[in-house]
Motif scaffolding. Sequence first.
Motif, PDB file in Angstrom:
ATOM      1  N   GLY A 143      -3.301   1.393  -8.309  1.00 34.24           N
ATOM      2  CA  GLY A 143      -4.362   1.670  -7.342  1.00 34.24           C
ATOM      3  C   GLY A 143      -5.602   0.822  -7.587  1.00 34.24           C
ATOM      4  O   GLY A 143      -6.225   0.320  -6.650  1.00 34.24           O
ATOM      5  N   GLY A 186      -6.426   4.666  -7.390  1.00 34.63           N
ATOM      6  CA  GLY A 186      -7.369   3.887  -8.189  1.00 34.63           C
ATOM      7  C   GLY A 186      -8.005   4.734  -9.275  1.00 34.63           C
ATOM      8  O   GLY A 186      -8.072   4.340 -10.444  1.00 34.63           O
ATOM      9  N   MET A 243     -15.062   4.281  -7.310  1.00 34.45           N
ATOM     10  CA  MET A 243     -14.059   3.618  -6.461  1.00 34.45           C
ATOM     11  C   MET A 243     -14.576   3.480  -5.024  1.00 34.45           C
ATOM     12  O   MET A 243     -14.436   2.431  -4.395  1.00 34.45           O
ATOM     13  CB  MET A 243     -12.746   4.415  -6.458  1.00 34.45           C
ATOM     14  CG  MET A 243     -11.830   4.160  -7.625  1.00 34.45           C
ATOM     15  SD  MET A 243     -11.314   2.451  -7.773  1.00 34.45           S
ATOM     16  CE  MET A 243     -10.228   2.255  -6.373  1.00 34.45           C
ATOM     17  N   THR A 283      -6.660  -2.264  -5.016  1.00 29.14           N
ATOM     18  CA  THR A 283      -7.958  -2.198  -4.330  1.00 29.14           C
ATOM     19  C   THR A 283      -8.719  -3.505  -4.502  1.00 29.14           C
ATOM     20  O   THR A 283      -9.219  -4.083  -3.539  1.00 29.14           O
ATOM     21  CB  THR A 283      -8.807  -1.049  -4.912  1.00 29.14           C
ATOM     22  OG1 THR A 283      -8.026   0.138  -4.882  1.00 29.14           O
ATOM     23  CG2 THR A 283     -10.084  -0.854  -4.128  1.00 29.14           C
ATOM     24  N   MET A 296      -9.061   5.893   3.190  1.00 29.74           N
ATOM     25  CA  MET A 296      -9.589   5.737   1.829  1.00 29.74           C
ATOM     26  C   MET A 296      -8.908   6.637   0.808  1.00 29.74           C
ATOM     27  O   MET A 296      -8.670   6.231  -0.326  1.00 29.74           O
ATOM     28  CB  MET A 296     -11.093   6.055   1.838  1.00 29.74           C
ATOM     29  CG  MET A 296     -11.923   5.102   2.638  1.00 29.74           C
ATOM     30  SD  MET A 296     -12.179   3.544   1.790  1.00 29.74           S
ATOM     31  CE  MET A 296     -13.235   4.077   0.463  1.00 29.74           C
ATOM     32  N   THR A 323       0.368   3.857  -2.974  1.00 26.31           N
ATOM     33  CA  THR A 323      -0.278   5.146  -2.711  1.00 26.31           C
ATOM     34  C   THR A 323       0.673   6.305  -2.937  1.00 26.31           C
ATOM     35  O   THR A 323       0.236   7.445  -3.080  1.00 26.31           O
ATOM     36  CB  THR A 323      -0.827   5.213  -1.271  1.00 26.31           C
ATOM     37  OG1 THR A 323       0.192   4.795  -0.379  1.00 26.31           O
ATOM     38  CG2 THR A 323      -2.044   4.331  -1.110  1.00 26.31           C
ATOM     39  N   ILE A 346      -5.692   5.460  -1.451  1.00 27.69           N
ATOM     40  CA  ILE A 346      -5.876   4.377  -2.422  1.00 27.69           C
ATOM     41  C   ILE A 346      -6.907   4.743  -3.468  1.00 27.69           C
ATOM     42  O   ILE A 346      -6.760   4.426  -4.650  1.00 27.69           O
ATOM     43  CB  ILE A 346      -6.225   3.056  -1.694  1.00 27.69           C
ATOM     44  CG1 ILE A 346      -6.216   1.876  -2.662  1.00 27.69           C
ATOM     45  CG2 ILE A 346      -7.562   3.115  -1.003  1.00 27.69           C
ATOM     46  CD1 ILE A 346      -4.858   1.468  -3.124  1.00 27.69           C
ATOM     47  N   VAL A 347      -7.936   5.501  -3.050  1.00 30.54           N
ATOM     48  CA  VAL A 347      -8.933   5.936  -4.028  1.00 30.54           C
ATOM     49  C   VAL A 347      -8.289   6.866  -5.050  1.00 30.54           C
ATOM     50  O   VAL A 347      -8.579   6.800  -6.249  1.00 30.54           O
ATOM     51  CB  VAL A 347     -10.120   6.612  -3.318  1.00 30.54           C
ATOM     52  CG1 VAL A 347     -11.018   7.334  -4.322  1.00 30.54           C
ATOM     53  CG2 VAL A 347     -10.937   5.572  -2.557  1.00 30.54           C
ATOM     54  N   ILE A 372     -15.962  -0.084  -2.782  1.00 31.12           N
ATOM     55  CA  ILE A 372     -15.521  -0.572  -1.470  1.00 31.12           C
ATOM     56  C   ILE A 372     -16.707  -0.634  -0.515  1.00 31.12           C
ATOM     57  O   ILE A 372     -16.886  -1.617   0.205  1.00 31.12           O
ATOM     58  CB  ILE A 372     -14.399   0.334  -0.933  1.00 31.12           C
ATOM     59  CG1 ILE A 372     -13.208   0.285  -1.894  1.00 31.12           C
ATOM     60  CG2 ILE A 372     -13.982  -0.093   0.476  1.00 31.12           C
ATOM     61  CD1 ILE A 372     -12.161   1.329  -1.654  1.00 31.12           C
ATOM     62  N   LEU A 410       0.793  -1.224   0.000  1.00 38.29           N
ATOM     63  CA  LEU A 410       0.000   0.000   0.000  1.00 38.29           C
ATOM     64  C   LEU A 410       0.825   1.274   0.000  1.00 38.29           C
ATOM     65  O   LEU A 410       0.576   2.177  -0.808  1.00 38.29           O
ATOM     66  CB  LEU A 410      -0.977  -0.010   1.191  1.00 38.29           C
ATOM     67  CG  LEU A 410      -2.350  -0.654   0.930  1.00 38.29           C
ATOM     68  CD1 LEU A 410      -3.109  -0.840   2.218  1.00 38.29           C
ATOM     69  CD2 LEU A 410      -3.151   0.193  -0.050  1.00 38.29           C
TER      70      LEU A 410
END
Lengths: 504, 783
Positions: free
Chosen positions: B72, B477, B322, B76, B470, B47, B473-474, B326, B43
């Motif tokens: 990303g 992504g 995204m 995820t 969040m 990230t 990573i969002v 999740i 991660l």
Amino acid sequence: MNLVVFLPLFVPFFTGIIGLLLWGKPQAQRVVSLLGGIGLTLVGANLLLTVIQQGIQVTYIGDWVAPFGITLVADLLSAIMVFVAGMMTLSTVIYAIVTLDAPRERNGFHVLLHFMLFGVIGAFLTGDIFNLFVWYEVMLISSFVLLVMGGERAQLEGGIKYVTLNLIASALFLSAVGILYGVVGTLNMAHLAILVPQVEQQGLITTLAILFLFAFGIKSALFPVFFWLPASYHTPPIAVTVIFSALLTKVGIYSLIRVFTLIFTTDTAFTHTVLLIIAALTMILGVLGAVAQFEMRRLLSFHIISQIGYLLMGLALFTPLSLAATVFFLVHVIFAKSALFLVGGIIHHMTGTYDLKKLGGFYRVSPVLSVLFFIPAMSLAGIPPLSGFWAKYALVRAGLENNQPWIVAAALGVSILTMFSMTKIWAEAFLKEADDGKLRENVPALQSIPAALRLPMLAPIIVLAVLMVVMGVAAEPFFALSLQTAEQLLSRTEYVQAVLGVQL
Amino acid sequence: MAQSEITQADSQSPLMAWAMRGGIGWVLSILPLSLTLYFASLLPTITSGTVLRVSYTWIPSLGVDFAFIVDGLSLTFVLLVLGIGTLVVLYAGGYMAGDRQIGRFYLYLFLFMGAMVGLVLADNLITLFVFWELTSISSYLLIGYKHAYYSSRSSALQALLITGAGGLALLAGLVLLGIAAETQTISELGSRHELIVNSGLYAPILILVLIGAFTKSAQFPFQFWLPGAMAAPTPVSAYLHSATMVKAGVFLLARLNPALGDTPAWQITLTVFGAITMALGAYLAVSQTDLKRILAFTTVSSLGTLVMLIGIGGEHGIVAMMVFLIVHSLYKGCLFMVAGNIDHETGSRDVSILSGLRREMPITFGAAALAALSMAGLPPLLGFVGKELIYESTLDARFAAAAVTTVAVASNILMIVAAGMVAVRPFLPTGTTRHSTPRHPHEPPISMWLGPAVLATLSAVFGLFVVQVMQPIVTQGAAAILGEAVEVKLKLLPTSITGYFLLSVLTIALGIVSYLYARPALMQAGKATRGALEDGFVNGFTDLVNNTQAFARWITRALQSGYLRRYVLITIGAVVSVASAALLTRADLSAIRLFDTPLFLWETATILVILAGVALVLRARSRLTAIAGLGTVGFGITLIFFFFGAPDLVMTQFSVETLSVLLFILILYRLPIFTTISHRYSRLRDGIVAGLAGLLMTMITLLTIAGEELKPLTPFYAEASYVEARGRNVVNVILVDFRGIDTMGEITVLGIASLGIYLLLTLRLAPADGQAEAEDSTGKEQL
């Protein structure tokens, strides 16, 4: 005399003769037959390795040089086919020894099998188009006897249809060869490759090509001349069906590949378009036939036809990739089909029926058999990462690169129907239990077969299943060889050079 | 319990017994857990904006690399697949305890998990497809796990056929995409967007890829297979609906967005189909009574939302997608496990009889409540953030913003109702008396409540710490999906009163009101339209399958009729028609010269004799006449050989003809009485086909002799026969020396033929049991 090429032809012939001499001694015949199968596999492997390493191998029978005598030629395609034929012979012999009924085995099954292989190998190796006819006759008569031996009513009825329709093919073949000789004046295929383009009457050549297409097409069970296959393949014992399904139609498709890459390439706009249309119809009607069946052997027999359509599609598209796909597919489908018939044979051995309505429960009782069915079934349906997927993928790619979306659509549509009919066997014979969700009683397990028979029955299927996984997961060497084969077929120069010693 | 028939345990080792009681789940979950931790350790790298790639050559001759990418988007997905996978593996240990086929179950589950991981990590179009198909096959095995039941097998097959057919369309689409983009590496596609869109292949690529994605992700009109897939054991449903299988289609759209997106066709199609699916799923969900079925339809709705958001696109749409991805994975995984617990403990999944379980199953209730709040989109759960972002993007949509927003609000209101039905109704006491359930409920073992509890807690934690957890990573992504770096600011609560905040408030208010007062009406409406909207699709599909089978039977019967005479007719007819087409369109028929050489009297006479022979055969009323006619034809041909100087052929033909006539006469009296069974018209038809065949061969022969004659071999044979082969008769030398192996082959044929005759006469076996009994004497091959 180049023994490397000659031996694969000699071994089955010799085995057949020795088998005849040992008439009435079934044990000794078994040993000879087994040795013959092993021998053919070994000399086949030797041939393939030699061709891979040293290029096309040629031998002139009686030392009469081409184009005057008869030449045996082993290019990559021939060598691959010979090797695979050897493997399938060995599998069939092992399987027949443990499953075939005593009367048939005592009365020459092994002899006839090897004589049939004599014809099959001859067809793969000959470089002479009339000689090819002779091998077809050897193959036809021995397969006919294998088909009807035992004289059961259904066998005879299937046999009559088989032999009648195949004799039409023979007559067609012979007429076409005769006329071709009348036009070109030679029978040597390499020589034909040189002379046919020089013929003034190209329209006549195209017409002859169509006659050859049907002569070999009947043998290959193409639409609309496939009737003999579903009429007969379900009638003999499974060992016979296995070797038929593995080799007979494949000799037809081999011959089509041979003449439509080597000889009849002057009017591809016509001939290969016809091939493409027939390919589509063959795969579609074959799979529809399979969808309609509820008896395992009949279902699988119709699938042979459908798969032949795919093989023809690669030839019809006529690009290196598509031909490579056909070569790869050819080997894959021989493995997959044989394995499926063999599993069907084991189920029949245990239950006495091929009827899907009467079967069920093997998934619960026999995980080994389930896996051995599932792998070839999924491979046939083209599921990755098994061998059938790469065959399908390469064909799809070749079709799309060649801007032929309709044949690709047909191929993919047939693929889902193939999946459908494979899952039909899976659901009915394996998953299904009693109707009310209760468990079926008396489903025989593999353990019900005596241990001494079980392993020889399963061994060929295990080997084939492993090969399908290997050809899928580690496809590169296999596909690279297929591509090399395709390029050799398309360029033709190496072939002509090897046989005649001249440039094309 | 559904598997009860398969669970009667016989004597087993203690280890086996422990494993079957659920212990196996704990052990096996170590594998996905360690993989989850491994990927979680990536991660920080990802990230920070790094993209990891690894590629091995696989099948270079087909241009296929075994290539993977961690960015990303894939990270995820991998974390969802493996993380929820860990909990499902654990959960299944408890849920499936006592199942004798638990080994197979885990085999398929891990196959499925592996396929899903491979799919989301793939960086090569074909590698991706390989894993795509593997998810179809492994889900087939899982959905049909209770294989003794017809419904289970048919649901599995339905899912397989639909996703399989979509898969084949996708294969064609991906191959075309590879051709258009001139690469199969997915991460290179984005930079070739222009090339792809302008290639002329864009339309077919788009259609084929969308069929693949829509079938997999159960988009309208393929949504119906997903509720059917409930036939799977509940742990599988939990996995299939939350993180795997159905998300694969969404993933594919996200992955290919840089390559195919940003065109009106893409945006409109995705938005429209997504919105329809979203509304339809939500509408159908609230009229169900089966817990799993309610959840299944809400999954359909959520998948529609995700597809719609990709269609809306832009930074807002993609970020919303995204986050909602999740959100949905967490609450849906949780709620399916909750449904499983209720089913497992009470023996029922019917929300109309379940009530008051709060007391007996407090932990399950807690998890369900949290998950349902997230599903309803209430703060401070992650679902609230998701809902805000969805409204922000629909308001911002490039077309039909008002319509799309309205549909989204309506769907979300229904989702709140559904959330209440799943998580409130079974647990809280209802006013009426409590129905008894098949089993007396209590809290399930830890393996079964840990999963839902963890997922529910994460819904809350991710919501509360949305910025810290969040946002990074969002951001990555979204960057992967958009194909360019973006700056994303997530927040739990809005800092000012915005339009979408007001919409959220409105949704929640209307949702609660609807749950309290409108449920009977919704149920009524759903029931009224069930025939069309729910069963209609399933029936349509079943009809399609049945009609295909009926067509297959019909055409196979028509072709493979069982009559040899028909086979022969078709065979000859086919040859004649295709060969004639070749002859007429490709050949120069004017080359044929009919009367070039003068016809001698004896030649004419012979021809007439042959024709007379043919006429005799055709008019024959007895076998003897027919044989005499055939003999006449044969001897006539012998005469022709004679005229054209082929004495050896004369000898051969003469012997053959004599022998055949004699043999025919010998067997004549063993045959049944000669009768004419064919109809006049069929004889006429056969005559025409035969005549055309003869005409064709005649034309070909005439063309052959019209051309110049090539005889490259003749001089050699003439010369070498005597000098080298020591034979005076050239024909004989050719037969036994130059082409000796032909002769050997033909002798072999004769030998085998005699063996065959011997066997036919001596070996008569009764049909083996059950073998080949199908053909009867009328020549009918039964199907």
